[in-house]
Motif scaffolding. Structure first.
Motif, PDB file in Angstrom:
ATOM      1  N   GLN A 246       0.823  -1.207   0.000  1.00 13.83           N
ATOM      2  CA  GLN A 246       0.000   0.000   0.000  1.00 13.83           C
ATOM      3  C   GLN A 246       0.862   1.264   0.000  1.00 13.83           C
ATOM      4  O   GLN A 246       0.535   2.246  -0.661  1.00 13.83           O
ATOM      5  CB  GLN A 246      -0.934   0.012   1.207  1.00 13.83           C
ATOM      6  CG  GLN A 246      -2.083  -0.953   1.104  1.00 13.83           C
ATOM      7  CD  GLN A 246      -2.933  -0.968   2.361  1.00 13.83           C
ATOM      8  OE1 GLN A 246      -2.559  -0.422   3.390  1.00 13.83           O
ATOM      9  NE2 GLN A 246      -4.085  -1.614   2.263  1.00 13.83           N
ATOM     10  N   GLY A 247       1.953   1.234   0.761  1.00 13.15           N
ATOM     11  CA  GLY A 247       2.846   2.383   0.806  1.00 13.15           C
ATOM     12  C   GLY A 247       3.523   2.650  -0.515  1.00 13.15           C
ATOM     13  O   GLY A 247       3.694   3.808  -0.927  1.00 13.15           O
TER      14      GLY A 247
ATOM     15  N   GLU B 162       3.629   9.104  -4.762  1.00 14.06           N
ATOM     16  CA  GLU B 162       3.330   9.906  -5.945  1.00 14.06           C
ATOM     17  C   GLU B 162       4.629  10.249  -6.666  1.00 14.06           C
ATOM     18  O   GLU B 162       5.703  10.235  -6.060  1.00 14.06           O
ATOM     19  CB  GLU B 162       2.583  11.162  -5.520  1.00 14.06           C
ATOM     20  CG  GLU B 162       1.247  10.842  -4.860  1.00 14.06           C
ATOM     21  CD  GLU B 162       0.585  12.059  -4.264  1.00 14.06           C
ATOM     22  OE1 GLU B 162       1.141  13.170  -4.361  1.00 14.06           O
ATOM     23  OE2 GLU B 162      -0.504  11.892  -3.693  1.00 14.06           O
ATOM     24  N   PRO B 163       4.556  10.609  -7.941  1.00 14.66           N
ATOM     25  CA  PRO B 163       5.779  10.861  -8.711  1.00 14.66           C
ATOM     26  C   PRO B 163       6.653  11.985  -8.150  1.00 14.66           C
ATOM     27  O   PRO B 163       7.869  11.922  -8.271  1.00 14.66           O
ATOM     28  CB  PRO B 163       5.261  11.234 -10.104  1.00 14.66           C
ATOM     29  CG  PRO B 163       3.893  10.666 -10.180  1.00 14.66           C
ATOM     30  CD  PRO B 163       3.367  10.631  -8.790  1.00 14.66           C
TER      31      PRO B 163
ATOM     32  N   ARG C  22       8.623   8.750   0.625  1.00 11.62           N
ATOM     33  CA  ARG C  22       8.217   7.402   0.200  1.00 11.62           C
ATOM     34  C   ARG C  22       8.517   6.375   1.289  1.00 11.62           C
ATOM     35  O   ARG C  22       7.691   5.510   1.577  1.00 11.62           O
ATOM     36  CB  ARG C  22       8.935   7.018  -1.088  1.00 11.62           C
ATOM     37  CG  ARG C  22       8.414   7.757  -2.283  1.00 11.62           C
ATOM     38  CD  ARG C  22       9.118   7.343  -3.546  1.00 11.62           C
ATOM     39  NE  ARG C  22       8.644   8.170  -4.642  1.00 11.62           N
ATOM     40  CZ  ARG C  22       9.136   8.133  -5.842  1.00 11.62           C
ATOM     41  NH1 ARG C  22      10.122   7.318  -6.134  1.00 11.62           N
ATOM     42  NH2 ARG C  22       8.641   8.910  -6.771  1.00 11.62           N
ATOM     43  N   ILE C  23       9.703   6.476   1.885  1.00 13.43           N
ATOM     44  CA  ILE C  23      10.061   5.553   2.966  1.00 13.43           C
ATOM     45  C   ILE C  23       9.121   5.732   4.145  1.00 13.43           C
ATOM     46  O   ILE C  23       8.690   4.756   4.776  1.00 13.43           O
ATOM     47  CB  ILE C  23      11.534   5.754   3.366  1.00 13.43           C
ATOM     48  CG1 ILE C  23      12.447   5.260   2.250  1.00 13.43           C
ATOM     49  CG2 ILE C  23      11.853   5.035   4.668  1.00 13.43           C
ATOM     50  CD1 ILE C  23      13.911   5.569   2.458  1.00 13.43           C
TER      51      ILE C  23
ATOM     52  N   ASN D  77       4.972   3.718   7.695  1.00 11.53           N
ATOM     53  CA  ASN D  77       3.689   3.954   8.360  1.00 11.53           C
ATOM     54  C   ASN D  77       2.666   2.891   7.982  1.00 11.53           C
ATOM     55  O   ASN D  77       1.954   2.364   8.838  1.00 11.53           O
ATOM     56  CB  ASN D  77       3.154   5.349   8.032  1.00 11.53           C
ATOM     57  CG  ASN D  77       3.890   6.435   8.763  1.00 11.53           C
ATOM     58  OD1 ASN D  77       4.569   6.194   9.757  1.00 11.53           O
ATOM     59  ND2 ASN D  77       3.776   7.655   8.260  1.00 11.53           N
ATOM     60  N   GLY D  78       2.588   2.573   6.700  1.00  5.09           N
ATOM     61  CA  GLY D  78       1.651   1.543   6.248  1.00  5.09           C
ATOM     62  C   GLY D  78       1.988   0.177   6.812  1.00  5.09           C
ATOM     63  O   GLY D  78       1.106  -0.565   7.258  1.00  5.09           O
ATOM     64  N   SER D  79       3.266  -0.167   6.818  1.00  5.65           N
ATOM     65  CA  SER D  79       3.686  -1.467   7.352  1.00  5.65           C
ATOM     66  C   SER D  79       3.408  -1.563   8.843  1.00  5.65           C
ATOM     67  O   SER D  79       2.915  -2.586   9.321  1.00  5.65           O
ATOM     68  CB  SER D  79       5.175  -1.689   7.089  1.00  5.65           C
ATOM     69  OG  SER D  79       5.432  -1.751   5.717  1.00  5.65           O
ATOM     70  N   GLY D  80       3.707  -0.524   9.573  1.00  4.65           N
ATOM     71  CA  GLY D  80       3.473  -0.550  11.016  1.00  4.65           C
ATOM     72  C   GLY D  80       2.001  -0.608  11.363  1.00  4.65           C
ATOM     73  O   GLY D  80       1.582  -1.370  12.230  1.00  4.65           O
TER      74      GLY D  80
END
Length: 185
Positions: free
Chosen positions: A79-80, A85-86, A93-94, A99-102
């Motif tokens: 998801q992250g 975005e470009p 991005r990291i 945040n998504g993984s946690g």
């Protein structure tokens, strides 16, 4: 003193290494000789070929939480990556990925941990009630776990989840039995 001569350590000084076992009159090879078979306080414990209810509870809850966290972290990672975005910097991005993984790792880990907790409790309860350990206990525990987990969503959802839980456990037990038949341990 329990020292023996060492080599030159590179700075021009000879040093001696400390050996704490030198003054003992016990051969060091026998000092840590451990038994290879399990030790039990009571004979009844040695006859049981399964984990106790506490070990079962800890095992299934831990495995559930760990596997859920890994699955959730993988989903959050994807998801992250998709949410970037470009024009985003590498740092942003990291940050999105972490945040998504946690977030997803915690959410899935807690869900799977609760499922493991309920399954272990129901399976241990079935063993205590029936006084036997067989496939029926596992399948009924899977049925009950699915039904209890989804009970708040309604009767139909609980029934479907119970059937899914029983089927998953039944397939797992069947696969385990098939592996025992073809792969000698």
């Amino acid at each position: 003193m329990a020292y023996h001569a060492g080599d030159n350590d590179g700075d021009g000084q000879n040093r001696r290494f400390y050996n704490p076992y030198q003054d003992l009159q016990v051969p060091i090879q026998k000092l840590y000789k451990l038994p290879t078979s399990p030790e039990f306080l009571f004979k009844e414990e040695s006859l049981a070929q399964r984990r106790s209810w506490g070990e079962n509870l800890t095992f299934y809850t831990g495995i559930g939480y760990l596997s859920g966290s890994v699955v959730g972290a993988g989903k959050g990672f994807i998801q992250g990556v998709k949410a970037s975005e470009p024009g985003d910097t590498l740092k942003l991005r990291i940050n999105r990925i972490l945040n998504g993984s946690g977030h997803n790792g915690r959410k899935f880990g807690n869900r799977f941990g609760v499922i493991g907790l309920m399954y272990a409790g129901l399976e241990s309860g079935m063993v205590a009630i029936r006084d036997t350990d067989d496939v029926i206990n596992s399948v009924v525990a899977g049925l009950g776990t699915g039904a209890f987990y989804r009970a708040a969503a309604g009767l139909r959802s609980a029934a479907v989840a119970g059937v899914i839980g029983g089927a998953v456990v039944g397939l797992g037990v069947a696969a385990k039995q098939a592996m025992k038949r073809y792969v000698p341990i």
